[in-house]
Design an enzyme around this catalytic site. Structure first.
Site, PDB file in Angstrom:
ATOM      1  N   CYS A   1      39.114  29.108  42.778  1.00  0.00           N
ATOM      2  CA  CYS A   1      38.804  29.819  43.964  1.00  0.00           C
ATOM      3  C   CYS A   1      39.927  29.449  44.848  1.00  0.00           C
ATOM      4  O   CYS A   1      40.828  30.133  45.376  1.00  0.00           O
ATOM      5  CB  CYS A   1      37.454  29.662  44.960  1.00  0.00           C
ATOM      6  SG  CYS A   1      36.099  30.342  43.840  1.00  0.00           S
TER       7      CYS A   1
ATOM      8  N   GLU B   1      40.776  25.719  45.249  1.00  0.00           N
ATOM      9  CA  GLU B   1      40.652  24.232  44.805  1.00  0.00           C
ATOM     10  C   GLU B   1      42.136  23.905  44.625  1.00  0.00           C
ATOM     11  O   GLU B   1      43.103  24.567  44.224  1.00  0.00           O
ATOM     12  CB  GLU B   1      40.018  23.605  43.480  1.00  0.00           C
ATOM     13  CG  GLU B   1      38.536  23.950  43.756  1.00  0.00           C
ATOM     14  CD  GLU B   1      38.131  25.290  43.316  1.00  0.00           C
ATOM     15  OE1 GLU B   1      37.108  25.411  42.374  1.00  0.00           O
ATOM     16  OE2 GLU B   1      38.732  26.418  43.686  1.00  0.00           O
TER      17      GLU B   1
END
Length: 798
Positions: free
Chosen positions: A439, A441
């Protein structure tokens, strides 16, 4: 900067490739699981990593090889175009529990054909029963962790035991050295071993496993070359015949040998991508900074006259379609937390290079253009933007892509990403090369081992427990620590301490569960993934065992940030400061979901809210989230310090179903807020107020990333003035120290129409939370959540 090509001729090909993807229903693909099982039978009694390697090689040698019409880049991790691959050795029981429901389940259904069901029942289940990661996890889960999990307070389950994703392999090294070059490094290291020395026997057979998977990958590429050669003679279209001959030439060379051209580099990359997904059905194998490591090949081809910009763009567009073919198979519960078949293959462009200078090049623009051309749900394109170093023309191209309303790209503040990766223990010199993963990170190509989103904590439940002395409202059971009768709290500080105790209890339970999963997953080596981690070869240690250069503790993710902040702000303001209601009145109203107490509901809704540049609320946000970051970082695993993040995917929807009414005015069982975004409809001071509030969160402490969703009316970006204002908004976000933002630019009415008539909107893309999905493939709860997000009717920055 490469100019975009008006109405390029290759778009007819791209559109045909797209249509095939869009009109192919996802179905279970058990071929890999069947071959894997046969491989484990054959290698029985050998060390586990050798069993895994030999089973993988057998998959490469026996799996179905198909070259579909129009393809220029070839390869498929399974036997079906949009197949859900079952990774039998980690989580076979996912399918076992859903044999009768998988085809029609609410989130991410997969068609299960009768012949595949027969393979599962007769070959896969009998061998793997009792041997999977998930079964070990169920047997070993700590009791307090199990209790919180069973009541929807934390989610730490099958998503964490299915295998190692959430990583960025060493794509650049593979492309540059070729598999044969990597095997030479293995041979050199193996020659240094002395089998009379303790420990070297284990190292020796581990290096053997790497050679075996290397053979498998090269064999698979050879099989694609043979398939192309078989098709070419009977091809009637001279142009397609020439394309098939070129596919054969490319596949005979890569990934076995170092890529010599742009096309070979792309094909080498994609072969490896499908192979690591074959090895482990896991989300988020991130190709990373493709505009950087493919740039030398594109430059050389241009200089030698081997390629034109249009031909290169066509290859990238074809690759983008290939990224959209596979579908992540996950169990029904996990699918609620990440709905839409998300693969999370995060490609990154922009930012700074290894010396800290501007890294934007022509490929950066061309990859943005590929996303504009293809408009499918993968790859998950991210932008690293350096306010000080990247050109304005690049930012403008980013905004042009945002304006299309596909949910791409995710926009990252480069300076903040560098600080986050440094907080994981990476020195600045290497931190310059970070890439977004999954996503939002932070990751490092070929050097970092972590599970970025191991577990989720329901912050709405934390508020509920503080008010109910550890009791779960839905079940009526006490499942957390007892912190006292809230009606007797005389001061706000007492309430706040109770809340912090509940959060600390949940974090501790998650950490205990994390340790169990670390132990279990060490028993599932991943030699194909480890092959491109240089340190795994040097240490003779698998990625799963901590062989990477940097090993980071697992990520603990927060869901419901705005619900937490708004609820605490409401209690402080209404009960303790203005005394407009007593705690007892509030507790009664919450217990009844405000039934008959519209007056108290209005007070709760009118209380100060996060997202409006309110100093009291924003200070509270900063203090609470600093406390949570401190609490998580108190703990370590054998791989490193535990790491926090705020990236809910679609988990805010199922978590909301477990939480009753909250002091914020949120009604019972409704979705929680997503990411660091304000609760829908509560941010009333425009995007400037949102950014100023979000900036109070210590983003660089949440090293697994923070996620901000915003929704903008399409008309706002339809003019030159709107584009200029959006560029200013993004620059302000970077100036304020916010890490990430992503946009849904879509007409509200269109979403409602698509919900009613899905067949007419099959290609409609929306940004969920850290990933893009087809709107009609999402469950209704997630669709409603997206529809309900606040629409910004202006984008000027104050």
């Amino acid at each position: 900067m490469t100019e975009s090509i008006e109405n390029p001729s290759y778009m007819k090909r791209i559109n045909r490739l797209k249509e095939r993807v869009l009109h192919t229903r996802p179905e279970m693909d058990l071929e890999n699981a069947r071959i894997l099982t046969a491989g484990f039978h054959e290698a029985g009694g050998e060390p586990l990593v050798l069993q895994k390697a030999k089973a993988f090689r057998r998959q490469c040698r026996e799996k179905t090889v198909t070259i579909w019409e129009d393809e220029l880049i070839v390869g498929c991790s399974g036997s079906k175009l949009r197949g859900g691959i079952l990774c039998a050795d980690t989580c076979w029981s996912v399918l076992n529990d859903e044999l009768d429901t998988i085809s029609a389940r609410r989130y991410d259904p997969f068609e299960l054909k009768e012949e595949d069901r027969k393979i599962f029942e007769e070959e896969i289940r009998p061998f793997w029963c009792g041997r999977s990661n998930y079964e070990e996890w169920l047997a070993q889960i700590p009791e307090d962790t199990r209790e919180l999990r069973d009541h929807g307070v934390i989610y730490i389950d099958r998503k964490a035991v299915r295998g190692f994703g959430e990583t960025t392999a060493g794509y650049e090294w593979l492309i540059r050295e070729g598999i044969t070059g990597i095997v030479q490094k293995i041979d050199i290291r193996q020659a240094q071993l002395d089998l009379t020395r303790p420990g070297d026997y284990e190292k020796d057979y581990y290096l053997q496993s790497l050679r075996i998977v290397a053979e498998g990958i090269m064999d698979l590429a050879e099989r694609y070359a043979t398939a192309a050669e078989r098709l070419a003679p009977s091809e009637q279209d001279p142009k397609r015949k020439e394309e098939l001959e070129e596919i054969a030439r490319v596949c005979r060379w890569v990934p076995a040998f170092p890529a010599r051209t742009f096309r070979e580099a792309i094909q080498s990359l994609y072969f490896y991508q499908i192979c690591i997904f074959m090895e482990q059905n896991a989300a988020s194998y991130n190709p990373g900074r493709m505009d950087q490591y493919l740039w030398p090949y594109y430059q050389a081809d241009l200089k030698a006259g081997r390629i034109t910009p249009e031909q290169a763009q066509e290859l990238l567009d074809c690759l983008w379609v290939k990224f959209s073919e596979p579908c992540l198979f996950q169990d029904a519960i996990t699918a609620e937390f990440a709905a839409g078949y998300p693969m999370f293959q995060n490609v990154c462009v922009g930012g700074v290079d290894g010396t800290g200078r501007d890294a934007v090049n022509d490929l950066s623009y061309m990859m943005l253009q590929a996303t504009m051309d293809v408009q499918l749900y993968q790859p998950s394109l991210s932008v690293r933007y350096s306010l000080a170093k990247n050109p304005t023309a690049f930012l403008r191209k980013v905004v042009e892509l945002i304006s299309l309303g596909t949910g791409f790209p995710a926009f990252h503040n480069d300076d903040m990403g560098i600080r986050m990766i440094m907080n994981k223990g990476v020195p600045l010199k290497e931190a310059f090369d970070w890439n977004p993963c999954g996503c939002v990170e932070t990751n490092l190509e070929g050097r970092m081992r972590q599970y970025t989103a191991l577990a989720d904590i329901n912050l709405g439940s934390m508020v509920e427990f503080a008010l109910l002395n550890g009791q779960n409202r839905k079940s009526g059971q006490t499942i957390s620590c007892c912190t006292g009768d809230a009606a007797r709290f005389e001061t706000y500080q007492e309430f706040l301490e109770a809340l912090k105790s509940q959060i600390a209890y949940a974090v501790r339970a998650v950490v205990k569960g994390s340790h169990v999963i670390d132990e279990i997953c060490m028993n599932r080596p991943v030699p194909a993934l480890s092959l491109t981690f240089k340190d795994c070869i040097e240490k003779c240690q698998d990625y799963a065992w901590g062989g990477a250069k940097y090993n980071v503790g697992n990520g603990i993710i927060l869901i419901g940030v705005a619900d937490l902040i708004n609820s605490v702000a409401a209690v402080r303001h209404l009960v303790y400061e203005t005394k407009q209601m007593t705690m007892e009145e509030l507790l009664t109203a919450l217990d009844q979901d405000f039934a008959g107490r519209g007056d108290l509901l209005k007070l709760c809704l009118d209380a100060p809210k996060y997202g409006n540049d309110d100093p009291m609320v924003d200070d509270l946000a900063g203090d609470l989230l600093t406390f949570i970051a401190d609490e998580i970082e108190k703990y370590s695993s054998k791989f490193g310090r535990m790491t926090p993040g705020i990236l809910p995917v679609s988990g805010n929807t199922p978590f909301g179903l477990e939480v009753g009414a909250l002091p914020s005015g949120r009604r019972a069982w409704k979705p929680l807020a997503d990411g660091v975004s304000p609760s829908g409809g509560t941010d009333v001071n425009g995007p400037s107020g949102v950014l100023k509030s979000v900036a109070n969160i210590p983003h660089d402490r949440f090293v697994q990333g923070t996620l901000l969703n915003m929704k903008v009316e399409p008309a706002m970006l339809a003019t030159e003035n709107g584009i200029t204002q959006m560029m200013a908004l993004l620059k302000s976000m970077c100036s304020l120290g916010v890490y990430h933002v992503q946009f849904n630019v879509i007409d509200q009415k269109k979403l409602i129409q698509a919900q009613k008539n899905p067949e007419a909107y099959r290609g409609l893309l929306v940004r969920v939370a850290g990933y893009t999905a087809y709107f009609v493939e999402l469950g209704k709860d997630v669709q409603d959540d997206i529809i309900g997000r606040t629409v910004q009717h202006g984008i000027s920055v104050g």
